[in-house]
Write a protein that holds these residues in place. Structure first.
Motif, short mmCIF file in Angstrom:
data_model
loop_
_atom_site.label_atom_id
_atom_site.label_comp_id
_atom_site.label_asym_id
_atom_site.label_seq_id
_atom_site.Cartn_x
_atom_site.Cartn_y
_atom_site.Cartn_z
N ILE A 142 0.87 -1.19 0.00
CA ILE A 142 0.00 0.00 0.00
C ILE A 142 0.90 1.23 0.00
O ILE A 142 1.85 1.30 0.77
N GLY A 181 -2.42 4.59 -4.02
CA GLY A 181 -2.88 3.28 -4.53
C GLY A 181 -2.34 2.13 -3.72
O GLY A 181 -1.73 2.30 -2.67
N ASN A 182 -2.61 0.93 -4.22
CA ASN A 182 -2.03 -0.28 -3.63
C ASN A 182 -1.85 -1.32 -4.73
O ASN A 182 -2.21 -1.07 -5.89
N ASP A 236 -5.15 -2.01 -7.15
CA ASP A 236 -5.52 -1.18 -8.31
C ASP A 236 -4.38 -1.12 -9.32
O ASP A 236 -4.60 -1.04 -10.53
N THR A 247 -8.54 -5.32 1.73
CA THR A 247 -8.29 -3.96 1.24
C THR A 247 -7.86 -3.99 -0.23
O THR A 247 -8.32 -3.21 -1.06
N VAL A 248 -6.96 -4.90 -0.54
CA VAL A 248 -6.43 -5.00 -1.89
C VAL A 248 -7.54 -5.43 -2.87
O VAL A 248 -7.67 -4.86 -3.97
N SER A 273 -9.85 -2.63 -3.70
CA SER A 273 -9.28 -1.72 -4.68
C SER A 273 -9.33 -2.30 -6.09
O SER A 273 -9.51 -1.57 -7.06
N ALA A 279 -12.83 -1.77 -7.35
CA ALA A 279 -13.08 -0.38 -7.74
C ALA A 279 -12.38 -0.05 -9.06
O ALA A 279 -12.96 0.58 -9.95
N ALA A 280 -11.13 -0.50 -9.19
CA ALA A 280 -10.38 -0.21 -10.42
C ALA A 280 -11.02 -0.91 -11.62
O ALA A 280 -11.06 -0.35 -12.73
N ARG A 283 -3.48 4.82 -12.85
CA ARG A 283 -4.82 5.04 -13.38
C ARG A 283 -4.98 4.20 -14.64
O ARG A 283 -4.02 3.75 -15.23
#
Lengths: 347, 347
Positions: free
Chosen positions: B80, B84-85, B88, B125-126, B129, B132-133, B214
């Motif tokens: 992390i 980001g981490n 993503d 958590t990962v 992400s 979401a990504a 991104r």
């Protein structure tokens, strides 16, 4: 008597389930904890239809093409073992996951995670085996990636292969399993796990036991060409035959009944399993699959499959998601999914 | 003066090349040793046309579909980081490799290699992400695999993502780069590498520097929709902008000329690079690409790309496979490919 030696390792050695606060080795063993991780963490996050199918690969249809897409990472220890190495294992394993979707394997990717200090000669040996296995299976390794991690943060070589294949017939899937289906095994079981364990523990058996790693598409292709209406295919890797059967029994909520006497195990492997206290039904294979096909086609399917293949049971018209095994002496017991871990880093 | 601070790290710190008998960290750094490994070990073994294209992904055409297929493993440390981490990063990185092939990203696979003892909360958590990504990029994670390795044989989480996308226009590729092409950068550079380094070394800068991770497909899609005839795209990850440019200059044997003053670097990043002795041209980015397009369309392309994008140079009609940079004070120097390693495990 051989029948008495087939012990249910999972029931004999109940594993205290962890509090799910930390990753334990069994989360990667292909049994109950792997399933729980998938159900609690991955499925809710990534929710989509192909993933929820929970098959060896996903059916994807970009621009109308009917493709299978699959991935597997390989962390087998040791890297080189009797009958193979991590390289051919990584090619065969992903080729086979595509084959289990009824897809002709065509393209593979290859991602290496190498540990600093790895002898270049080891990498070259592994790569040569990947090349040979790809040629045998008729696939091309078309794209790749290499990462290097610090000494002590890897274990020589980890490989991920992902694969794309063309679904030629119907998508073989647990959803297509029906009551009355015959359950076939493509050959004798448990050689891969025993071969790995023998080198890892420095054991020597009278007859050398080698891994069963091989590509399985040619067998699936032969079934298709013979006109067999293959409903479902699953290779018996981590978690062994018992996990493959349980996964499908659960996915379809249909009771599976198998015959202990019908399950092919080589004598040498059987002997080694007795010695090691392993149940062959839970030992990993890397070149064997279970096929669910209409009972009327079982004999024809066995004519097409290699010698050693066998019909081991039937799907019952009962909605209990259980696998039940009838023993040689007439009794009957539930064959549970692998619980805990039997043998870590087997593939 | 800012121009003087852009040092050629690779030339300043020549790395004694190893004897190629063992894997060293630089084999995974995306520079010269990575190239050599590909040329000496992987290309000869796996020889096929898509691989020899040496692009960020392969063009495959199963059943007539025009698809891109790519793979990347992620071993970033720490898991992390600011902005980001690893989750993503793993989604965006593979989405971007597809985008660099001019392909709309559709399907991702995900292979986890988890270290025994990893807190479940970190994994969650990962995974959140990644979800979401994936939503942002419009891709589905349709198939996966989880392996667990013993404590001390991993580093928390390694992720492989492979991806399949549909090539919508022409396959963007180094082979299509022409003399006279304008070289565009999609934004300011070097934030990702500096963000990673800042947390790894416990550095604190006045202004927090966050990773540029991104998805890039939306930018590529915008170029296509504007009718830009994009010849080639390459994201500037490991090895930075310099490696992306050198790879294409070498693949096409065409000299690339860039202008130092045109290369966008945020002041905070520039200051951090000065402090750390890094050349921004060699620092990894995870959300930036270089585009080769006809010079006549450069202005239109910049109108479509986000603020911060810039035209940084041109492909000359000279067959030297070099990247030459004109400095602010009028001099000119060769910008070499990353030699050795600048910053390990950046992605």
């Amino acid at each position: 008597m051989a029948g008495e030696t087939v012990k249910n390792f999972a029931l004999q050695c109940p594993v205290e389930l962890p509090s799910d606060q930390r990753i334990v080795m069994a989360h990667g063993a292909g049994g109950r904890l792997t399933q729980r991780l998938i159900e609690r963490v991955f499925l809710p996050a990534f929710a989509n239809a192909p993933l929820e199918e929970r098959h060896d690969g996903a059916l994807i249809q970009p621009n109308g093409a009917r493709l299978a897409f699959t991935t597997d990472s390989y962390v087998v220890k040791p890297l080189i073992f009797p009958g193979g190495n991590i390289g051919d294992l990584a090619v065969n394993g992903t080729v086979n996951d595509l084959a289990m979707c009824g897809a002709r394997p065509l393209y593979l990717s290859c991602g290496f995670i190498l540990e600093e200090g790895l002898p270049m000669a080891t990498l070259e040996t592994v790569v040569a085996s990947m090349r040979a296995a790809a040629l045998t299976a008729g696939v091309q390794i078309v794209t790749g990636d290499t990462k290097v991690v610090d000494r002590g943060k890897g274990d020589g070589i980890y490989i991920n292969t992902s694969g794309v294949g063309v679904v030629e017939g119907p998508f073989t899937s647990p959803a297509r399993v029906e009551p009355g289906d015959a359950i076939l095994l493509s050959g004798d079981i448990a050689s891969h796990g025993v071969a790995i364990l023998s080198v890892r523990d420095g054991l020597e058996f009278e007859a050398p036991i080698v891994s069963d790693t091989r590509e399985l598409w040619s067998l699936v292709d032969a079934l298709f060409r013979a006109g067999i209406d293959v409903h479902c295919l699953r290779d018996c890797t981590r978690g062994g035959v018992s996990s493959a059967l349980n996964e499908v029994a659960q996915a379809r909520s249909l009771m599976h009944q198998i015959e202990e006497s019908a399950i092919p195990v080589h004598d040498a492997v059987k002997g080694a399993c007795e010695l090691l206290g392993l149940d062959p039904l839970y030992v990993a294979n890397e070149g064997r699959f279970v096929a669910w096909i209409p009972a009327a086609q079982a004999a024809e399917a066995l004519r097409v499959l290699p010698e050693g293949a066998a019909s081991i049971g039937v799907v019952l018209d009962k909605t209990d998601p259980l696998v039940v095994m009838r023993s040689r002496i007439g009794g009957s017991r539930v064959v549970d999914m692998l619980s805990g871990e039997q043998l870590p880093r087997i593939c």
